[in-house]
Design a protein around this motif. Structure first.
Motif, PDB file in Angstrom:
ATOM      1  N   GLN A   1       3.361 -27.835  29.509  1.00  0.00           N
ATOM      2  CA  GLN A   1       4.374 -26.598  29.285  1.00  0.00           C
ATOM      3  C   GLN A   1       3.994 -25.608  30.238  1.00  0.00           C
ATOM      4  OE1 GLN A   1       3.030 -25.559  25.076  1.00  0.00           O
ATOM      5  NE2 GLN A   1       5.162 -26.039  24.475  1.00  0.00           N
ATOM      6  N   LEU A   2       2.718 -25.532  30.684  1.00  0.00           N
ATOM      7  CA  LEU A   2       2.462 -24.477  31.987  1.00  0.00           C
ATOM      8  C   LEU A   2       3.083 -25.116  33.308  1.00  0.00           C
ATOM      9  CD1 LEU A   2      -1.419 -23.608  31.491  1.00  0.00           C
ATOM     10  CD2 LEU A   2       0.688 -22.114  31.259  1.00  0.00           C
ATOM     11  N   GLY A   3       3.356 -26.408  33.297  1.00  0.00           N
ATOM     12  CA  GLY A   3       4.129 -26.823  34.417  1.00  0.00           C
ATOM     13  C   GLY A   3       5.522 -26.939  34.372  1.00  0.00           C
ATOM     14  N   HIS A   4       6.009 -26.480  33.256  1.00  0.00           N
ATOM     15  CA  HIS A   4       7.581 -26.613  33.236  1.00  0.00           C
ATOM     16  C   HIS A   4       8.329 -25.622  34.271  1.00  0.00           C
ATOM     17  CE1 HIS A   4      11.212 -26.681  30.942  1.00  0.00           C
ATOM     18  NE2 HIS A   4      10.789 -28.077  30.482  1.00  0.00           N
ATOM     19  N   ASP A   5       9.604 -25.832  34.372  1.00  0.00           N
ATOM     20  CA  ASP A   5      10.353 -25.023  35.276  1.00  0.00           C
ATOM     21  C   ASP A   5      11.004 -23.689  34.518  1.00  0.00           C
ATOM     22  OD1 ASP A   5      10.350 -26.853  37.245  1.00  0.00           O
ATOM     23  OD2 ASP A   5      11.884 -27.929  36.599  1.00  0.00           O
ATOM     24  N   GLN A   6      11.017 -23.700  33.199  1.00  0.00           N
ATOM     25  CA  GLN A   6      11.573 -22.660  32.600  1.00  0.00           C
ATOM     26  C   GLN A   6      10.425 -21.517  32.243  1.00  0.00           C
ATOM     27  OE1 GLN A   6      13.953 -23.573  29.282  1.00  0.00           O
ATOM     28  NE2 GLN A   6      15.336 -24.895  30.488  1.00  0.00           N
ATOM     29  N   ALA A   7      10.511 -20.258  32.565  1.00  0.00           N
ATOM     30  CA  ALA A   7       9.489 -19.589  32.194  1.00  0.00           C
ATOM     31  C   ALA A   7       9.016 -19.128  30.722  1.00  0.00           C
ATOM     32  CB  ALA A   7       9.869 -18.001  32.672  1.00  0.00           C
ATOM     33  N   ALA A   8      10.136 -19.430  30.044  1.00  0.00           N
ATOM     34  CA  ALA A   8       9.710 -19.325  28.425  1.00  0.00           C
ATOM     35  C   ALA A   8       9.056 -20.531  27.930  1.00  0.00           C
ATOM     36  CB  ALA A   8      11.201 -19.405  27.730  1.00  0.00           C
ATOM     37  N   VAL A   9       8.976 -21.559  28.574  1.00  0.00           N
ATOM     38  CA  VAL A   9       8.230 -22.679  28.215  1.00  0.00           C
ATOM     39  C   VAL A   9       6.872 -22.589  28.594  1.00  0.00           C
ATOM     40  CG1 VAL A   9       7.966 -25.235  28.146  1.00  0.00           C
ATOM     41  CG2 VAL A   9      10.155 -24.323  28.131  1.00  0.00           C
ATOM     42  N   ARG A  10       6.662 -22.000  29.898  1.00  0.00           N
ATOM     43  CA  ARG A  10       5.417 -21.641  30.642  1.00  0.00           C
ATOM     44  C   ARG A  10       4.758 -20.615  29.587  1.00  0.00           C
ATOM     45  NH1 ARG A  10       8.647 -21.586  35.053  1.00  0.00           N
ATOM     46  NH2 ARG A  10       8.165 -19.294  35.553  1.00  0.00           N
ATOM     47  N   LEU A  11       5.388 -19.576  29.220  1.00  0.00           N
ATOM     48  CA  LEU A  11       4.737 -18.775  28.016  1.00  0.00           C
ATOM     49  C   LEU A  11       4.206 -19.221  27.023  1.00  0.00           C
ATOM     50  CD1 LEU A  11       7.187 -15.631  28.420  1.00  0.00           C
ATOM     51  CD2 LEU A  11       4.928 -15.542  29.125  1.00  0.00           C
ATOM     52  N   ALA A  12       4.995 -20.178  26.362  1.00  0.00           N
ATOM     53  CA  ALA A  12       4.637 -20.871  25.268  1.00  0.00           C
ATOM     54  C   ALA A  12       3.257 -21.744  25.640  1.00  0.00           C
ATOM     55  CB  ALA A  12       5.648 -22.099  24.918  1.00  0.00           C
ATOM     56  N   GLY A  13       3.089 -22.443  26.665  1.00  0.00           N
ATOM     57  CA  GLY A  13       1.930 -22.917  27.131  1.00  0.00           C
ATOM     58  C   GLY A  13       0.708 -22.193  27.217  1.00  0.00           C
ATOM     59  N   VAL A  14       0.969 -20.771  27.614  1.00  0.00           N
ATOM     60  CA  VAL A  14      -0.134 -19.735  27.899  1.00  0.00           C
ATOM     61  C   VAL A  14      -0.699 -19.701  26.566  1.00  0.00           C
ATOM     62  CG1 VAL A  14      -0.830 -17.490  28.195  1.00  0.00           C
ATOM     63  CG2 VAL A  14       0.721 -18.743  29.998  1.00  0.00           C
ATOM     64  N   TYR A  15       0.110 -19.326  25.491  1.00  0.00           N
ATOM     65  CA  TYR A  15      -0.294 -18.934  23.922  1.00  0.00           C
ATOM     66  C   TYR A  15      -0.880 -20.346  23.295  1.00  0.00           C
ATOM     67  CZ  TYR A  15       2.115 -14.697  24.443  1.00  0.00           C
ATOM     68  OH  TYR A  15       2.344 -13.322  24.582  1.00  0.00           O
ATOM     69  N   ALA A  16      -0.396 -21.411  23.704  1.00  0.00           N
ATOM     70  CA  ALA A  16      -0.839 -22.731  23.158  1.00  0.00           C
ATOM     71  C   ALA A  16      -2.222 -22.789  23.605  1.00  0.00           C
ATOM     72  CB  ALA A  16       0.012 -23.675  23.356  1.00  0.00           C
ATOM     73  N   LEU A  17      -2.435 -22.772  24.845  1.00  0.00           N
ATOM     74  CA  LEU A  17      -4.031 -22.643  25.485  1.00  0.00           C
ATOM     75  C   LEU A  17      -4.827 -21.757  25.100  1.00  0.00           C
ATOM     76  CD1 LEU A  17      -3.711 -23.743  29.459  1.00  0.00           C
ATOM     77  CD2 LEU A  17      -4.782 -24.838  27.583  1.00  0.00           C
ATOM     78  N   ALA A  18      -4.412 -20.641  24.908  1.00  0.00           N
ATOM     79  CA  ALA A  18      -5.313 -19.461  24.278  1.00  0.00           C
ATOM     80  C   ALA A  18      -5.730 -20.018  22.753  1.00  0.00           C
ATOM     81  CB  ALA A  18      -4.628 -18.361  24.216  1.00  0.00           C
ATOM     82  N   ARG A  19      -4.802 -20.472  21.795  1.00  0.00           N
ATOM     83  CA  ARG A  19      -5.272 -20.924  20.580  1.00  0.00           C
ATOM     84  C   ARG A  19      -6.068 -22.160  20.721  1.00  0.00           C
ATOM     85  NH1 ARG A  19       0.482 -19.857  19.990  1.00  0.00           N
ATOM     86  NH2 ARG A  19       0.731 -22.120  20.022  1.00  0.00           N
ATOM     87  N   LEU A  20      -5.811 -22.990  21.568  1.00  0.00           N
ATOM     88  CA  LEU A  20      -6.467 -24.019  21.858  1.00  0.00           C
ATOM     89  C   LEU A  20      -8.020 -23.836  22.144  1.00  0.00           C
ATOM     90  CD1 LEU A  20      -7.084 -27.207  21.599  1.00  0.00           C
ATOM     91  CD2 LEU A  20      -6.245 -27.288  24.007  1.00  0.00           C
ATOM     92  N   ALA A  21      -8.268 -22.759  22.956  1.00  0.00           N
ATOM     93  CA  ALA A  21      -9.550 -22.305  23.260  1.00  0.00           C
ATOM     94  C   ALA A  21     -10.322 -21.800  22.409  1.00  0.00           C
ATOM     95  CB  ALA A  21      -9.511 -21.430  24.401  1.00  0.00           C
ATOM     96  N   ASP A  22      -9.689 -21.202  21.227  1.00  0.00           N
ATOM     97  CA  ASP A  22     -10.169 -20.361  19.922  1.00  0.00           C
ATOM     98  C   ASP A  22     -10.517 -21.468  19.058  1.00  0.00           C
ATOM     99  OD1 ASP A  22      -9.599 -18.197  21.026  1.00  0.00           O
ATOM    100  OD2 ASP A  22      -7.763 -17.781  19.911  1.00  0.00           O
ATOM    101  N   ASP A  23      -9.686 -22.540  18.973  1.00  0.00           N
ATOM    102  CA  ASP A  23     -10.211 -23.694  18.222  1.00  0.00           C
ATOM    103  C   ASP A  23     -11.134 -24.753  18.683  1.00  0.00           C
ATOM    104  OD1 ASP A  23      -8.412 -22.455  16.411  1.00  0.00           O
ATOM    105  OD2 ASP A  23      -6.631 -23.897  17.039  1.00  0.00           O
ATOM    106  N   TRP A  24     -11.192 -24.772  20.024  1.00  0.00           N
ATOM    107  CA  TRP A  24     -11.998 -25.833  20.383  1.00  0.00           C
ATOM    108  C   TRP A  24     -13.074 -25.273  21.415  1.00  0.00           C
ATOM    109  CZ3 TRP A  24      -9.253 -29.989  24.252  1.00  0.00           C
ATOM    110  CH2 TRP A  24     -10.038 -31.178  24.048  1.00  0.00           C
ATOM    111  N   ALA A  25     -14.271 -25.086  20.708  1.00  0.00           N
ATOM    112  CA  ALA A  25     -15.326 -24.236  21.285  1.00  0.00           C
ATOM    113  C   ALA A  25     -15.915 -25.125  22.288  1.00  0.00           C
ATOM    114  CB  ALA A  25     -16.352 -23.836  20.583  1.00  0.00           C
TER     115      ALA A  25
END
Length: 327
Positions: free
Chosen positions: A116-140
């Motif tokens: 998602q972070l590598g997607h052409d559309q900014a909205a998808v890249r934004l979703a990738g940012v939040y997804a990575l942040a949630r993953l960092a919280d879940d995956w110590a």
């Protein structure tokens, strides 16, 4: 990075597969072992009861039921212990399967977020940012990996001028969101999902705004070669403790970089930094211990000021930057 995680996940799937013997070998061996153990216990019990009977006056014959009962009781207890060990081992295997399933799912989430972070559309890249942040919280265990991915995005080439051909629509919002997500995870050092102890690599990143105010950095923070081109980059009341902070070779070319009330308790490196525009201010900043290094910095425009800053036990190498009062 995604390929590496996928390879690790595939390795985990077979790493703990138990290497069991065939049933046709285990069953006869178990029966023979049980029979031999029963025979030993029976003879030991028989000798014990025989000795006890012989010591009586007058001597009495051994009641055959006594050693048999003792043998059955001993075998039952041993069987119960073995059954408990088997259940414990089975539970360990089940937990291992669950752990591997969780790791596989988390690795899949990382791969999806990275795509998602590598997607052409900014909205998808934004979703990738939040997804990575949630993953960092879940995956110590792999939290630093997720943080590194977000920092790597900020280090990618960026054209802040909307009129330039290289400018990407929506890119500034994506980058500001990454900065905001990082800041949000640096507010409470004692929180279970805090990123304060982690390292942050912003080398050569371009900043045209964003706030790290009231953050707690306790690992290595590297802004080496970063470009501050405009807007306001806010470090007010930020605490840099326990790790090296470097702005070496950074370019301050516009906007305002505000370190008002920031606390530095270790080495601070502005070695080779270029101040050619904008304003860099350290209003009421506090430097305690370590070293502040402005060696080889160039001041060709803009201002660098330290009004109300305090210094305690700090050594300095200022280069061309004006020495603050009390340094």
């Amino acid at each position: 990075m995604a390929v590496s995680l996928r390879r690790d996940r595939e390795a985990l799937r077979g790493r703990y597969t138990p290497n069991l013997w065939p049933v046709w070998i285990v069953a006869p061996v178990a029966l023979i072992a049980a029979g031999a153990l029963g025979w030993v216990i029976y003879h030991y019990a028989y000798d014990h009861f025989a000795q006890a009977a012989a010591d009586q006056e007058p001597p009495k014959p051994v009641n055959i039921n006594d050693p048999l009962k003792a043998t059955v009781t001993a075998l039952t207890l041993i069987g119960a212990v073995l059954a408990g060990l088997y259940a414990y081992r089975k539970q360990l295997l089940a937990e291992g399967d669950a752990h591997r399933a969780d790791a596989s799912q988390l690795a899949d989430r990382y791969t999806t977020a990275a795509e998602q972070l590598g997607h052409d559309q900014a909205a998808v890249r934004l979703a990738g940012v939040y997804a990575l942040a949630r993953l960092a919280d879940d995956w110590a265990e792999q939290r630093q990996v997720c943080i590194d991915a977000l920092c790597a995005y900020l280090r990618m080439p960026y054209e802040p001028d909307p009129t330039a051909p290289e400018h990407k629509a929506g890119e500034r919002e994506v980058r500001q969101t990454i900065i905001r997500v990082i800041r949000d995870h640096l507010q409470q050092p004692d929180a279970a999902t805090a990123w304060c102890e982690r390292n942050f690599d912003f080398t050569s990143a371009v900043f045209d705004g964003g706030s790290f105010s009231t953050s707690h950095f306790r690992g290595t923070v590297d802004f080496g070669g970063a470009e501050f081109t405009g807007g306001r980059v806010d470090f007010r009341s930020t605490m840099f403790r326990g790790g090296r902070v470097t702005f070496g070779n950074a370019g301050f070319r516009g906007g305002r970089v505000d370190f008002g009330g920031a606390e530095f308790s270790d080495r601070v490196d502005f070695n080779g930094a270029e101040f050619s525009g904008g304003t860099v201010t350290f209003v009421r900043a506090m430097f305690s211990g370590g070293r502040v290094d402005f060696n080889d910095a160039t001041l060709s425009g803009g201002t660098v000021s330290f009004p109300g800053a305090t210094f305690s036990g700090t050594s300095f190498d200022w280069g061309p930057v004006p020495v603050p009062t009390g340094a």
